[in-house]
Scaffold this motif. Structure first.
Motif, PDB file in Angstrom:
ATOM      1  N   THR A  69      -4.665  22.542  -8.383  1.00 56.57           N
ATOM      2  CA  THR A  69      -3.666  21.781  -9.127  1.00 56.57           C
ATOM      3  C   THR A  69      -4.314  20.580  -9.815  1.00 56.57           C
ATOM      4  OG1 THR A  69      -2.060  22.435  -7.461  1.00 56.57           O
ATOM      5  CG2 THR A  69      -1.393  20.695  -8.980  1.00 56.57           C
ATOM      6  N   ALA A  70      -5.165  19.872  -9.071  1.00 53.42           N
ATOM      7  CA  ALA A  70      -5.798  18.680  -9.652  1.00 53.42           C
ATOM      8  C   ALA A  70      -6.729  19.040 -10.801  1.00 53.42           C
ATOM      9  CB  ALA A  70      -6.564  17.920  -8.569  1.00 53.42           C
ATOM     10  N   ILE A  71      -7.541  20.087 -10.605  1.00 53.38           N
ATOM     11  CA  ILE A  71      -8.535  20.437 -11.613  1.00 53.38           C
ATOM     12  C   ILE A  71      -7.896  21.114 -12.815  1.00 53.38           C
ATOM     13  CG2 ILE A  71     -10.535  21.906 -12.110  1.00 53.38           C
ATOM     14  CD1 ILE A  71     -11.369  21.586  -9.205  1.00 53.38           C
ATOM     15  N   THR A  72      -7.005  22.061 -12.537  1.00 50.16           N
ATOM     16  CA  THR A  72      -6.566  22.952 -13.597  1.00 50.16           C
ATOM     17  C   THR A  72      -5.152  22.691 -14.095  1.00 50.16           C
ATOM     18  OG1 THR A  72      -7.941  24.607 -12.558  1.00 50.16           O
ATOM     19  CG2 THR A  72      -6.436  25.371 -14.246  1.00 50.16           C
ATOM     20  N   LEU A  73      -4.220  22.597 -13.174  1.00 50.72           N
ATOM     21  CA  LEU A  73      -2.819  22.619 -13.604  1.00 50.72           C
ATOM     22  C   LEU A  73      -2.281  21.263 -14.030  1.00 50.72           C
ATOM     23  CD1 LEU A  73      -1.325  24.967 -10.883  1.00 50.72           C
ATOM     24  CD2 LEU A  73      -2.244  25.569 -13.106  1.00 50.72           C
ATOM     25  N   TYR A  74      -2.841  20.197 -13.427  1.00 45.08           N
ATOM     26  CA  TYR A  74      -2.242  18.891 -13.646  1.00 45.08           C
ATOM     27  C   TYR A  74      -2.608  18.336 -15.013  1.00 45.08           C
ATOM     28  CZ  TYR A  74      -1.178  13.952 -12.933  1.00 45.08           C
ATOM     29  OH  TYR A  74      -0.686  12.689 -13.061  1.00 45.08           O
ATOM     30  N   ARG A  75      -1.567  17.863 -15.711  1.00 44.52           N
ATOM     31  CA  ARG A  75      -1.825  17.204 -16.989  1.00 44.52           C
ATOM     32  C   ARG A  75      -1.592  15.717 -16.793  1.00 44.52           C
ATOM     33  NH1 ARG A  75       0.297  18.038 -21.853  1.00 44.52           N
ATOM     34  NH2 ARG A  75      -1.746  18.102 -22.782  1.00 44.52           N
ATOM     35  N   LYS A  76      -2.635  14.942 -17.088  1.00 44.02           N
ATOM     36  CA  LYS A  76      -2.496  13.493 -16.910  1.00 44.02           C
ATOM     37  C   LYS A  76      -1.398  12.970 -17.811  1.00 44.02           C
ATOM     38  CE  LYS A  76      -7.190  12.402 -15.508  1.00 44.02           C
ATOM     39  NZ  LYS A  76      -7.865  13.682 -15.595  1.00 44.02           N
ATOM     40  N   SER A  77      -0.624  12.042 -17.277  1.00 45.31           N
ATOM     41  CA  SER A  77       0.412  11.460 -18.121  1.00 45.31           C
ATOM     42  C   SER A  77      -0.248  10.537 -19.140  1.00 45.31           C
ATOM     43  CB  SER A  77       1.425  10.698 -17.266  1.00 45.31           C
ATOM     44  OG  SER A  77       0.751   9.898 -16.334  1.00 45.31           O
ATOM     45  N   LYS A  78       0.484  10.312 -20.213  1.00 50.95           N
ATOM     46  CA  LYS A  78      -0.081   9.588 -21.368  1.00 50.95           C
ATOM     47  C   LYS A  78      -0.712   8.246 -21.022  1.00 50.95           C
ATOM     48  CE  LYS A  78       0.850  12.241 -24.976  1.00 50.95           C
ATOM     49  NZ  LYS A  78       0.809  13.438 -24.106  1.00 50.95           N
ATOM     50  N   GLN A 115     -16.271   8.373 -11.480  1.00 48.78           N
ATOM     51  CA  GLN A 115     -16.741   8.598 -12.851  1.00 48.78           C
ATOM     52  C   GLN A 115     -17.182  10.040 -13.096  1.00 48.78           C
ATOM     53  OE1 GLN A 115     -19.786   5.749 -13.917  1.00 48.78           O
ATOM     54  NE2 GLN A 115     -18.568   4.116 -12.992  1.00 48.78           N
ATOM     55  N   LEU A 116     -17.291  10.832 -12.025  1.00 51.62           N
ATOM     56  CA  LEU A 116     -17.763  12.212 -12.182  1.00 51.62           C
ATOM     57  C   LEU A 116     -16.718  13.088 -12.874  1.00 51.62           C
ATOM     58  CD1 LEU A 116     -19.255  12.771  -8.610  1.00 51.62           C
ATOM     59  CD2 LEU A 116     -20.568  12.453 -10.711  1.00 51.62           C
ATOM     60  N   GLY A 117     -17.168  14.250 -13.370  1.00 60.81           N
ATOM     61  CA  GLY A 117     -16.245  15.216 -13.969  1.00 60.81           C
ATOM     62  C   GLY A 117     -15.398  15.898 -12.897  1.00 60.81           C
ATOM     63  N   ASP A 118     -14.371  16.632 -13.323  1.00 58.92           N
ATOM     64  CA  ASP A 118     -13.426  17.248 -12.385  1.00 58.92           C
ATOM     65  C   ASP A 118     -14.101  18.151 -11.350  1.00 58.92           C
ATOM     66  OD1 ASP A 118     -11.420  15.994 -13.686  1.00 58.92           O
ATOM     67  OD2 ASP A 118     -10.777  17.728 -14.865  1.00 58.92           O
ATOM     68  N   ILE A 119     -15.034  18.975 -11.834  1.00 61.74           N
ATOM     69  CA  ILE A 119     -15.667  19.947 -10.933  1.00 61.74           C
ATOM     70  C   ILE A 119     -16.589  19.232  -9.947  1.00 61.74           C
ATOM     71  CG2 ILE A 119     -17.106  22.016 -10.817  1.00 61.74           C
ATOM     72  CD1 ILE A 119     -14.470  22.488 -12.244  1.00 61.74           C
ATOM     73  N   ASP A 120     -17.348  18.280 -10.454  1.00 62.76           N
ATOM     74  CA  ASP A 120     -18.250  17.531  -9.582  1.00 62.76           C
ATOM     75  C   ASP A 120     -17.475  16.782  -8.500  1.00 62.76           C
ATOM     76  OD1 ASP A 120     -20.207  18.487 -11.135  1.00 62.76           O
ATOM     77  OD2 ASP A 120     -20.750  16.603 -12.111  1.00 62.76           O
TER      78      ASP A 120
ATOM     79  N   THR B 114      -8.732  29.298 -13.816  1.00 58.01           N
ATOM     80  CA  THR B 114      -8.940  28.757 -15.161  1.00 58.01           C
ATOM     81  C   THR B 114      -9.138  29.880 -16.168  1.00 58.01           C
ATOM     82  OG1 THR B 114     -10.101  26.957 -14.070  1.00 58.01           O
ATOM     83  CG2 THR B 114     -10.230  27.027 -16.454  1.00 58.01           C
ATOM     84  N   SER B 115      -9.928  30.871 -15.774  1.00 50.98           N
ATOM     85  CA  SER B 115     -10.200  31.960 -16.701  1.00 50.98           C
ATOM     86  C   SER B 115      -8.922  32.739 -17.023  1.00 50.98           C
ATOM     87  CB  SER B 115     -11.283  32.869 -16.112  1.00 50.98           C
ATOM     88  OG  SER B 115     -10.866  34.188 -16.030  1.00 50.98           O
ATOM     89  N   THR B 201      -5.859  22.937 -24.321  1.00 51.57           N
ATOM     90  CA  THR B 201      -6.802  23.634 -23.446  1.00 51.57           C
ATOM     91  C   THR B 201      -8.136  22.912 -23.305  1.00 51.57           C
ATOM     92  OG1 THR B 201      -7.507  24.978 -25.314  1.00 51.57           O
ATOM     93  CG2 THR B 201      -5.853  25.933 -23.858  1.00 51.57           C
ATOM     94  N   ARG B 202      -8.222  21.696 -23.843  1.00 51.30           N
ATOM     95  CA  ARG B 202      -9.501  20.991 -23.818  1.00 51.30           C
ATOM     96  C   ARG B 202     -10.048  20.845 -22.394  1.00 51.30           C
ATOM     97  NH1 ARG B 202      -9.502  15.383 -26.697  1.00 51.30           N
ATOM     98  NH2 ARG B 202      -8.146  14.964 -24.950  1.00 51.30           N
ATOM     99  N   LYS B 203      -9.185  20.320 -21.519  1.00 51.79           N
ATOM    100  CA  LYS B 203      -9.598  20.088 -20.144  1.00 51.79           C
ATOM    101  C   LYS B 203     -10.001  21.403 -19.462  1.00 51.79           C
ATOM    102  CE  LYS B 203      -7.525  18.717 -15.784  1.00 51.79           C
ATOM    103  NZ  LYS B 203      -6.468  18.019 -15.085  1.00 51.79           N
ATOM    104  N   LEU B 204      -9.179  22.432 -19.688  1.00 49.69           N
ATOM    105  CA  LEU B 204      -9.469  23.718 -19.070  1.00 49.69           C
ATOM    106  C   LEU B 204     -10.803  24.262 -19.524  1.00 49.69           C
ATOM    107  CD1 LEU B 204      -6.065  25.607 -19.336  1.00 49.69           C
ATOM    108  CD2 LEU B 204      -7.154  24.722 -17.299  1.00 49.69           C
ATOM    109  N   ARG B 205     -11.049  24.181 -20.835  1.00 47.71           N
ATOM    110  CA  ARG B 205     -12.286  24.741 -21.353  1.00 47.71           C
ATOM    111  C   ARG B 205     -13.501  23.983 -20.845  1.00 47.71           C
ATOM    112  NH1 ARG B 205     -12.144  24.277 -26.893  1.00 47.71           N
ATOM    113  NH2 ARG B 205     -10.124  23.244 -26.752  1.00 47.71           N
TER     114      ARG B 205
END
Lengths: 164, 216
Positions: A69-78, A115-120, B114-115, B201-205
């Motif tokens: 959910t955190a990495i993929t599904l969640y969209r940060k609010s504006k 400061q790391l990316g989502d996957i890291d 994601t894929s 899809t920016r974040k996903l990609r």
């Protein structure tokens, strides 16, 4: 949906909510976003709960859904409010437990992780939670060897952030 | 470095006491809230993208006028064939989209999830490519129809506007106008779409690339 299932789910989540809070604290920067992400993870967990079989531990199962959910599904609010004091609430370090340099070091480390990316971040999180490489590889969908390689790179990345 | 990380791990595991604590009731109300996940967004936006081209037909004046022009320009058969083809392809896309959407599961690994989301989105992207090509194709058919028509000026009701010009010339101008209009409309819709698609899809990609980088 039946009441019993609902009750079982909420009770289990209530007992294991720390995992979700930790994920939220890594992936968000303010209290509103934290609550927002917590709610989204809860919804996703609940939606997937009927498929949860008792053969795995509830907490193990939670890691995957929460991180996904955190990495993929969640969209940060504006709004992007960066409240510094929020960080220090979550990552509060008791001053009497450490000497000053240690405390300082930890603070810098937590800052570096954010400061790391989502996957890291996910890698570091699973490492901090003491997960083994087979679980890390399954959660992220990469091979065990690659999980190791990637973890080493993240550690190096942290090192560079710590000692620029 | 290892020492620092071990220290961090210990500290991390001691954090529990500082974390927020939600009550049973607070969690209970949460499970009935609406999800605002990217999958939901993609689903709604895709549905809108499937519907939008068809909304144009609901505007009565659009329907009648354009059909009249097509009839007068003797393009009815070409348009019929294209329409049938179009609907077959649209239903194929909707079926594909639905199938892929249903396959999305939060229980997959991060990479697989994601894929799958990106693949679902790609179906819609192909559909939009297709729709835009169809728009362009309709304009092309129209331009060709005008070329072969003997009384295009009459049909469009432009008799008074072009006094003193040769018929050939007027025809060329009208063809050029339709051609340019077609390209501009397609470009604008395409531009808006790919901007939206890119943002969504920016974040996903980015994360997917990150996960894939090592697997080569």
């Amino acid at each position: 949906m039946n009441k019993e299932l609902e009750h079982r789910f909420v009770t289990e989540l209530e007992n294991n909510q720390n995992i979700v809070h930790k994920v939220c604290s890594l992936y968000t920067n303010d209290r509103d976003s934290h609550n927002d992400l917590f709610q989204e993870i809860t919804i996703q967990l609940w939606k997937a709960y009927p498929k949860f079989r008792g053969d795995a531990k509830f907490s193990t199962w939670m890691y995957r859904v929460a991180l996904n959910t955190a990495i993929t599904l969640y969209r940060k609010s504006k709004k992007k409010v960066r409240t510094q004091d929020y960080d220090s609430v979550i990552f509060k370090i008791k001053a009497d437990e450490y000497d000053d340099t240690q405390e300082q070091q930890l603070k810098i480390m937590y800052k570096a992780i954010k400061q790391l990316g989502d996957i890291d971040k996910a890698l570091v999180f699973l490492y901090l939670e003491d997960k083994d490489y087979s679980e890390i590889s399954e959660t992220l969908g990469i091979s065990e060897v690659n999980a190791r390689v990637k973890m080493n790179r993240v550690k190096n990345k942290l090192r560079t952030i710590l000692n620029p | 470095m290892m020492d620092e990380l071990e220290l961090l791990k210990k500290d991390w595991q001691k954090k529990e006491e500082h974390l927020p604590k939600l009550s049973y009731d607070e969690i209970h109300t949460m499970i009935w809230k609406k999800s605002s996940s990217i999958v939901k967004w993609i689903f709604y936006i895709s549905i809108i993208e499937f519907i939008i081209p068809h909304l144009l037909y609901l505007v009565p004046s659009m329907r009648n006028n354009s059909l009249d022009i097509y009839t007068d320009l003797k393009l009815t058969n070409a348009i019929l064939v294209v329409s049938i083809l179009q609907y077959v392809v649209i239903f194929y896309f909707i079926y594909q989209f639905y199938k892929r959407y249903k396959e999305i599961s939060v229980l997959d690994s991060a990479k697989k999830l994601t894929s799958k989301i990106l693949r679902t989105r790609k179906t819609v992207k192909h559909y939009v490519f297709f729709s835009l090509s169809m728009v362009l194709l309709s304009f092309m058919i129209l331009v060709i129809g005008i070329y072969f028509s003997d009384n295009v000026i009459e049909i469009l009701g432009l008799e008074d506007n072009f006094e003193g010009m040769s018929e050939e010339r007027i025809k060329l101008i009208i063809m050029a106008v339709f051609a340019i209009f077609g390209v501009v409309v397609t470009a604008i819709f395409g531009g808006i779409y790919f901007l939206l698609y890119g943002l969504l899809t920016r974040k996903l990609r980015r994360n997917y690339q990150e996960l894939q980088k090592l697997e080569v």
